[in-house]
Motif scaffolding. Structure first.
Motif, PDB file in Angstrom:
ATOM      1  N   PRO A   1       5.634   0.146  -0.868  1.00 19.56           N
ATOM      2  CA  PRO A   1       5.004  -0.015  -2.220  1.00 19.56           C
ATOM      3  C   PRO A   1       5.293  -1.173  -3.023  1.00 19.56           C
ATOM      4  CG  PRO A   1       6.413   1.734  -2.638  1.00 19.56           C
ATOM      5  CD  PRO A   1       6.736   1.289  -1.123  1.00 19.56           C
TER       6      PRO A   1
ATOM      7  N   GLU B   1      -0.110  -1.860  -1.729  1.00 21.20           N
ATOM      8  CA  GLU B   1       0.474  -0.645  -1.619  1.00 21.20           C
ATOM      9  C   GLU B   1       0.612  -0.177  -3.069  1.00 21.20           C
ATOM     10  OE1 GLU B   1       0.674   2.901  -0.014  1.00 21.20           O
ATOM     11  OE2 GLU B   1       0.224   1.104   1.359  1.00 21.20           O
ATOM     12  N   ILE B   2       0.204   0.681  -3.520  1.00 16.76           N
ATOM     13  CA  ILE B   2       0.456   1.401  -4.962  1.00 16.76           C
ATOM     14  C   ILE B   2       0.753   2.724  -4.822  1.00 16.76           C
ATOM     15  CG2 ILE B   2      -0.565   2.024  -7.162  1.00 16.76           C
ATOM     16  CD1 ILE B   2      -2.790  -0.390  -6.546  1.00 16.76           C
ATOM     17  N   ALA B   3       2.061   3.107  -5.367  1.00 14.61           N
ATOM     18  CA  ALA B   3       2.520   4.409  -5.087  1.00 14.61           C
ATOM     19  C   ALA B   3       2.489   5.098  -6.717  1.00 14.61           C
ATOM     20  CB  ALA B   3       3.879   4.541  -4.665  1.00 14.61           C
TER      21      ALA B   3
ATOM     22  N   VAL C   1      10.546  -0.820  -5.853  1.00 13.96           N
ATOM     23  CA  VAL C   1       9.334  -1.858  -6.265  1.00 13.96           C
ATOM     24  C   VAL C   1       9.680  -3.067  -7.048  1.00 13.96           C
ATOM     25  CG1 VAL C   1       7.574  -0.197  -5.860  1.00 13.96           C
ATOM     26  CG2 VAL C   1       8.790  -0.401  -8.316  1.00 13.96           C
TER      27      VAL C   1
END
Length: 316
Positions: free
Chosen positions: A4, A33-35, A50
């Motif tokens: 992410p 990519e986002i968590a 991140v």
């Protein structure tokens, strides 16, 4: 799944979930990519990985444990709750959400003023009694509105005042910067502004200079038919002085979205004053909060990827 790039922390903001925020971000950054952290342990793991995190708060210990964190996007406009020195020591830039509240808070201010001008509170009281009885009302046109604080919220308020045919005075720390009002004065000239004010709007941050700014002297300076709207912070107004002014009819009314203390105790005398309307720090609520916040962060993600070191709304 790739690593992410952005972590959304677990805190819920204004009743909106982190998943709402993720949806808004993914619509703007579809290849990113986002968590979303669901548990404290997930949050800790993500912060170790991140380069970008976003949420309400990170403690100094959490910042120190995030060696790869290059940018923290705070989802609040104010960052007084953050230890900015910790971010600076970690080499982490910090941005805020300044500007996201402009439209909704400006609507609150305009609505409060117009409600007072046209006597809607009186109408509502009479309606509760099934009472048909004419009552006097005022006109907004031709009056003078003083806005203390000309940041993004103050400017949004002034923009929406323009069609009403009013004169505007702005009060700000740096009057030499000018602003959208007809006049711009410094804080050292606020008494002059208050003496000419029909409607006083407080939209400034709470600082050493603004704490207790509207005090007994200010209420004596304002015309007796003046009306005040506070969407700044409760501490900008001396509450005891406000109560005394209202009880002595030294001003005609007030709309308070913020109070000091806050929450306002249920036995506080302000609740019982007919010409005061109180909302529970609610002016900032909007279903578009995360949409606007996501727009700011998406812009800054692109800047980050291009190797830039200056961001929109950067505070550190």
């Amino acid at each position: 799944m790739s690593d992410p790039e952005i972590a959304i922390l677990r805190q819920k903001i204004h009743g909106l979930s982190a998943d709402d925020y993720a949806t808004a971000l993914r619509s703007r950054l579809p290849e990113t990519e986002i968590a979303v952290a669901q548990t404290p342990s997930e949050e800790r793991e993500l912060l170790e990985q991140v380069p970008i995190a976003t949420g309400f708060e990170l403690s100094p210990d959490e910042v120190e444990a995030a060696p790869n964190l290059d940018l923290f996007a705070c989802v609040y406009a104010g960052v007084g709750h953050l230890d900015l020195d910790a971010f600076e020591a970690n080499g982490t830039a910090v941005t805020n959400a300044s500007g996201v509240h402009g439209p909704n808070i400006a609507e609150y201010v305009i609505g409060s003023i117009l409600s007072h001008v046209r006597g809607f509170r009186q109408a509502w009281r009479q309606q509760d009694r099934n009472e048909w009885r004419s009552y006097p009302a005022r006109e907004f046109q031709g009056s003078t509105v003083t806005v203390v604080g000309l940041g993004s919220i103050g400017q949004a308020i002034v923009d929406r005042l323009d069609p009403f045919g009013v004169d505007t005075i702005g009060v700000r720390y740096t009057p030499e910067k000018g602003g959208p009002t007809d006049e711009v004065l410094g804080f050292d000239e606020i008494q002059d502004a208050l003496a000419r004010t029909d409607y006083l709007v407080l939209a400034c941050p709470l600082t050493d200079e603004t704490r207790g700014l509207i005090d007994s002297e200010a209420f004596l300076t304002l015309p007796s038919d003046a009306f005040m709207v506070n969407i700044a912070r409760g501490g900008v107004v001396d509450t005891d002085a406000l109560v005394a002014a209202m009880q002595a009819n030294r001003i005609s009314g007030a709309a308070l979205d913020v109070t000091d203390p806050e929450p306002l105790p249920n036995d506080h005398p302000l609740w019982d004053i007919d010409t005061v309307s109180i909302t529970p720090h609610n002016a900032g609520h909007t279903p578009n909060y995360y949409e606007r916040t996501a727009e700011i962060l998406a812009t800054n993600v692109e800047r980050y990827r291009q190797g830039e070191t200056e961001y929109e709304n950067q505070v550190v």
